[in-house]
Structures are given as structure tokens and as C-alpha cells.
Design an enzyme around this catalytic site. Structure first.
Site, PDB file in Angstrom:
ATOM      1  N   SER A  64       0.828  -1.205   0.000  1.00  0.00           N
ATOM      2  CA  SER A  64       0.000   0.000   0.000  1.00  0.00           C
ATOM      3  C   SER A  64       0.862   1.254   0.000  1.00  0.00           C
ATOM      4  O   SER A  64       2.003   1.254   0.479  1.00  0.00           O
ATOM      5  CB  SER A  64      -0.915   0.022   1.229  1.00  0.00           C
ATOM      6  OG  SER A  64      -1.765  -1.095   1.250  1.00  0.00           O
TER       7      SER A  64
HETATM    8  N1  SAM Z   1      -0.764  -4.816   4.113  1.00  0.00           N
HETATM    9  C1  SAM Z   1      -0.011  -5.094   2.927  1.00  0.00           C
HETATM   10  C2  SAM Z   1       1.363  -4.496   2.963  1.00  0.00           C
HETATM   11  O1  SAM Z   1       1.702  -3.795   3.907  1.00  0.00           O
HETATM   12  O2  SAM Z   1       2.118  -4.782   2.025  1.00  0.00           O
HETATM   13  C3  SAM Z   1      -0.733  -4.699   1.656  1.00  0.00           C
HETATM   14  C4  SAM Z   1      -1.737  -5.667   1.315  1.00  0.00           C
HETATM   15  S1  SAM Z   1      -2.224  -5.842  -0.365  1.00  0.00           S
HETATM   16  C5  SAM Z   1      -2.886  -4.291  -0.731  1.00  0.00           C
HETATM   17  C6  SAM Z   1      -3.625  -6.907  -0.045  1.00  0.00           C
HETATM   18  C7  SAM Z   1      -3.253  -8.307   0.382  1.00  0.00           C
HETATM   19  O3  SAM Z   1      -4.430  -8.973   0.824  1.00  0.00           O
HETATM   20  C8  SAM Z   1      -2.665  -9.142  -0.723  1.00  0.00           C
HETATM   21  O4  SAM Z   1      -1.421  -9.622  -0.330  1.00  0.00           O
HETATM   22  C9  SAM Z   1      -3.667 -10.276  -0.874  1.00  0.00           C
HETATM   23  O5  SAM Z   1      -3.083 -11.506  -1.238  1.00  0.00           O
HETATM   24  C10 SAM Z   1      -4.282 -10.323   0.502  1.00  0.00           C
HETATM   25  N2  SAM Z   1      -5.600 -10.953   0.606  1.00  0.00           N
HETATM   26  C11 SAM Z   1      -6.631 -10.890  -0.265  1.00  0.00           C
HETATM   27  N3  SAM Z   1      -7.677 -11.602   0.204  1.00  0.00           N
HETATM   28  C12 SAM Z   1      -7.293 -12.124   1.390  1.00  0.00           C
HETATM   29  C13 SAM Z   1      -7.931 -12.966   2.343  1.00  0.00           C
HETATM   30  N4  SAM Z   1      -9.186 -13.415   2.182  1.00  0.00           N
HETATM   31  N5  SAM Z   1      -7.239 -13.305   3.462  1.00  0.00           N
HETATM   32  C14 SAM Z   1      -5.955 -12.879   3.632  1.00  0.00           C
HETATM   33  N6  SAM Z   1      -5.302 -12.097   2.757  1.00  0.00           N
HETATM   34  C15 SAM Z   1      -5.966 -11.723   1.654  1.00  0.00           C
END
Ligand code: SAM
Length: 215
Positions: A64
Site C-alpha cells: 500500500s
Molecule cells: N498490508 C499489505 C502491505 O503492507 O504490504 C498490503 C496488502 S495488499 C494491498 C492486499 C493483500 O491482501 C494481498 O497480499 C492479498 O493476497 C491479501 N488478501 C486478499 N484476500 C485475502 C484474504 N481473504 N485473506 C488474507 N489475505 C488476503
């Protein structure tokens, strides 16, 4: 991995720019100054790590934008030692910010490769969150209730399991909307049945997967 004066300087300039953009919680700004964001991106992107923008990570996902991380973290209204559940570990950067602020962090990532990458960089930084590879849309029943919950992927609705696993008086911050645009929501749990929901600025996140996600 190494830190350097070059990266420390860039990090300080980023932290100052976030203050100018309205981030007023000094503990959040301190954490931005402390955590080496360049460790959480691929080596080719390290020199862009302190620009205020989202960057691609493996598996078609993103780390992000720093402003978004700071905005969500500030909204959480954290006190040291709180139990915080994060859904969407991704690169691990948001998790590291929470750890640096002294939280007891539980974090869930659905993608195994990202989970493994994040686990190794967080360990290298000597952070020890409790981590799970799985579907975070259903929360993590084992360690509930949580004082705070943060979701870092776009939610089609507020996941019921997360509302349930939030402590009374607890707060949850999550982007809710369609795949193209979401509103940042602050959910305050007044009691088991009563929730106050505040809708804030617009953001764009990658979609939440899983049972209470988009697919
Ligand atoms: N917090 C992260 C960082 O600091 O890099 C950014 C996260 S990225 C925008 C969103 C993440 O959510 C992705 O890595 C994706 O694989 C994960 N994601 C999507 N659906 C999910 C779920 N149901 N449970 C856990 N993770 C999930």
C-alpha cells in the site's frame, strides 16, 4: 539486508511529507521513520520505496501507499500492547509498522508465496507477529477478541466474522465498496449488537478474496 544514510534520509523526508498531508499521530510518524520500507519491495524497486505511492509486489499484489498505511494506522487509535488483527499481510510492511508501535499483531495472508516472503523479512527485522496463511475474510477465531482489526484489501461488505471477533469498545478500519473504488470505514463496536460506522475518504485496494470476499 542493509539500511543506509541514503534510505534513512529518504524515509525522514517521506515521514515529513506525511505530516504535511495531515497525519498527526506522532507514533505513526515515528514508525514510518523507523521501518525500512525498501526491505519490503523487490530490489529493482528499492529506490522508489520512499515515494508516496503503492508499488507492485509478487503475485500481482501491491504494497500500500505510505499515506494509506499511515491513514489506516492513525484511524486505529492504537495504545501499546493492543491485540491487532490484520487481514492481508502482503509484503508485511503494515504489519511491521504495527509491531514497531508495540502492538501484539496477528496477521493473515491468503497467498502462500507472499506469506513466506513476509515471514522472512519480518523475522529479519526481529518482529514476531503471529502469522497464518489462509482466508482472513473469516477472521481468526482462535485468538479473538481483538482490540483492533485492520483490513488491507477491498471488501464488498463488512465481514460479519470480523465484527464478531472485535472486542466490545474495539475499532476496525477497512475499505468497503466495489472492485474499483472503496470508502475507508471506521467501525466502532459499542456492544455485541451495536456498531457505529463512520465512512471516510475514498481509496482503491486490491480485492479481498475468500468466503466473505469478492471471489
Ligand atoms: N498490508 C499489505 C502491505 O503492507 O504490504 C498490503 C496488502 S495488499 C494491498 C492486499 C493483500 O491482501 C494481498 O497480499 C492479498 O493476497 C491479501 N488478501 C486478499 N484476500 C485475502 C484474504 N481473504 N485473506 C488474507 N489475505 C488476503
Amino acid at each position: 539486508m542493509i539500511d543506509s544514510f541514503k534510505y534513512k534520509g529518504a524515509r525522514n523526508r517521506l515521514a515529513d511529507s506525511l505530516t504535511e498531508k495531515g497525519i498527526s499521530d506522532s507514533k505513526v510518524i515515528e514508525a514510518i521513520r523507523a521501518v525500512p520500507r525498501h526491505w519490503f519491495v523487490e530490489s529493482a524497486l528499492m529506490d522508489s520505496a520512499y515515494e508516496d505511492r503503492a508499488l507492485p509486489i509478487a503475485e500481482n499484489q501491491t504494497i500500500s501507499q505510505p499515506y494509506t498505511v499511515a491513514f489506516q494506522t492513525q484511524l486505529l487509535d492504537l495504545k501499546p500492547g493492543m491485540k491487532v488483527l490484520e487481514i492481508g499481510t502482503g509484503s508485511g510492511y503494515q504489519c511491521a509498522i504495527l509491531c514497531a508501535m508495540g502492538m501484539k499483531v496477528f496477521t493473515i495472508e491468503v497467498n502462500r508465496k507472499l506469506f513466506q516472503n513476509a515471514r522472512s523479512v519480518l523475522a529479519e527485522l526481529d518482529f514476531s507477529p503471529t502469522m497464518l496463511c489462509g482466508d482472513g475474510s473469516m477472521g481468526w477465531d482462535k485468538y479473538q477478541p481483538y482490540d483492533r482489526i485492520i483490513v488491507t484489501a477491498a471488501c464488498p461488505r463488512i465481514p460479519a466474522a470480523l465484527q464478531k471477533q472485535l472486542a466490545d469498545g474495539g475499532k476496525m478500519v477497512l475499505p468497503v465498496g466495489n472492485r474499483d473504488l472503496q470508502e475507508m470505514c471506521l467501525v466502532i463496536k459499542k456492544s455485541a449488537q451495536e456498531f457505529e460506522i463512520k465512512r471516510l475518504d475514498k481509496f482503491k485496494f486490491v480485492p479481498l478474496r475468500g468466503k466473505d470476499g469478492f471471489f
